[in-house]
Design an enzyme around this catalytic site. Structure first.
Site, PDB file in Angstrom:
ATOM      1  N   HIS A 277     117.186 -36.712  12.343  1.00 30.65           N
ATOM      2  CA  HIS A 277     116.291 -36.706  11.165  1.00 30.65           C
ATOM      3  C   HIS A 277     116.091 -37.989  10.705  1.00 30.65           C
ATOM      4  CE1 HIS A 277     118.147 -32.708   9.900  1.00 30.65           C
ATOM      5  NE2 HIS A 277     119.217 -33.027  10.941  1.00 30.65           N
TER       6      HIS A 277
ATOM      7  N   GLU B  87     120.869 -38.941  10.652  1.00 34.00           N
ATOM      8  CA  GLU B  87     120.020 -39.316  10.145  1.00 34.00           C
ATOM      9  C   GLU B  87     119.597 -40.856  10.505  1.00 34.00           C
ATOM     10  OE1 GLU B  87     118.158 -37.745   7.642  1.00 34.00           O
ATOM     11  OE2 GLU B  87     118.930 -36.271   6.866  1.00 34.00           O
TER      12      GLU B  87
ATOM     13  N   HIS C 175     114.244 -32.582  13.643  1.00 40.37           N
ATOM     14  CA  HIS C 175     114.299 -31.578  12.294  1.00 40.37           C
ATOM     15  C   HIS C 175     112.636 -30.947  12.139  1.00 40.37           C
ATOM     16  CE1 HIS C 175     115.513 -31.377   7.703  1.00 40.37           C
ATOM     17  NE2 HIS C 175     115.782 -30.119   8.822  1.00 40.37           N
TER      18      HIS C 175
ATOM     19  N   ASP D  50     110.227 -35.076   9.807  1.00 40.17           N
ATOM     20  CA  ASP D  50     111.045 -36.047  10.448  1.00 40.17           C
ATOM     21  C   ASP D  50     111.610 -35.921  11.818  1.00 40.17           C
ATOM     22  OD1 ASP D  50     112.544 -34.082   8.634  1.00 40.17           O
ATOM     23  OD2 ASP D  50     114.384 -35.390   9.051  1.00 40.17           O
TER      24      ASP D  50
END
Length: 192
Positions: free
Chosen positions: A35, A123, A162, A172
């Site tokens: 992500h 992330e 993602h 993303d």
């Protein structure tokens, strides 16, 4: 906490406990979802991402925050622009990062949903337009190698974005993420 409950904590990450997690329905971890996040959008640094993942985001601190402060989301890891890694959820637990998503599992020859059940979410601090840093790729490769050693079902073919699993909702980590460079660095690191 007993030692077994700490097994999914990566020693190279700073531990920041998120309440947005629960028990996986089974122990299979076989997917890595990448992500990207920046809070406020397009701005890097600060503690807003950490605050979001720990339910402490002040909805009055920025106009955008009023729209997301109520969300209860998390990821297993966040890799900052300087390569620092934060871990919010033990990888043996389920983080709340994938949302409504679907993934074609070629091993099972079927579509799978409920991706949080069997995936790890990482992330990267960034957005769709800004190139990610070398430090981020280095930390991502290290984290990925640790995950692949820990979970044998997680292979290079089981790493995706993602955007790939939620194409109508998410973009993303976006076109700024260099998949070829990441895969080359991952292959080199795993051979050495």
């Amino acid at each position: 906490m007993n030692r077994e409950s700490l097994a999914g904590q990566w020693s190279q990450a700073r531990q920041v406990l998120s309440p947005n997690q629960d028990t996986r329905p089974h122990q299979e971890v076989s997917l890595l979802l990448l992500h990207a996040i920046s809070l406020p959008p397009g701005q890097f640094s600060g503690d807003a991402i950490e605050a979001l993942f720990t339910n402490r985001l002040d909805p009055h601190a920025h106009p955008f925050f009023a729209h997301i402060a109520h969300l209860r989301v998390s990821a297993h890891f966040l890799i900052r622009r300087d390569g620092q890694c934060l871990q919010f959820v033990d990888t043996d637990q389920r983080a709340w990062h994938a949302g409504r998503s679907y993934w074609w599992d070629s091993t099972r020859s079927s579509w799978r949903s409920a991706l949080n059940d069997f995936s790890v979410g990482i992330e990267l601090e960034g957005d769709d337009q800004t190139p990610f840093t070398k430090a981020q790729y280095t930390a991502l490769v290290e984290a990925t190698c640790w995950l692949m050693a820990r979970y044998p079902a997680l292979t290079e073919k089981r790493i995706t974005s993602h955007a790939h699993v939620a194409p109508l909702r998410k973009t993303d980590p976006g076109p700024a993420f260099d998949w070829a460079y990441f895969r080359q660095q991952l292959s080199s690191r795993r051979v050495s």
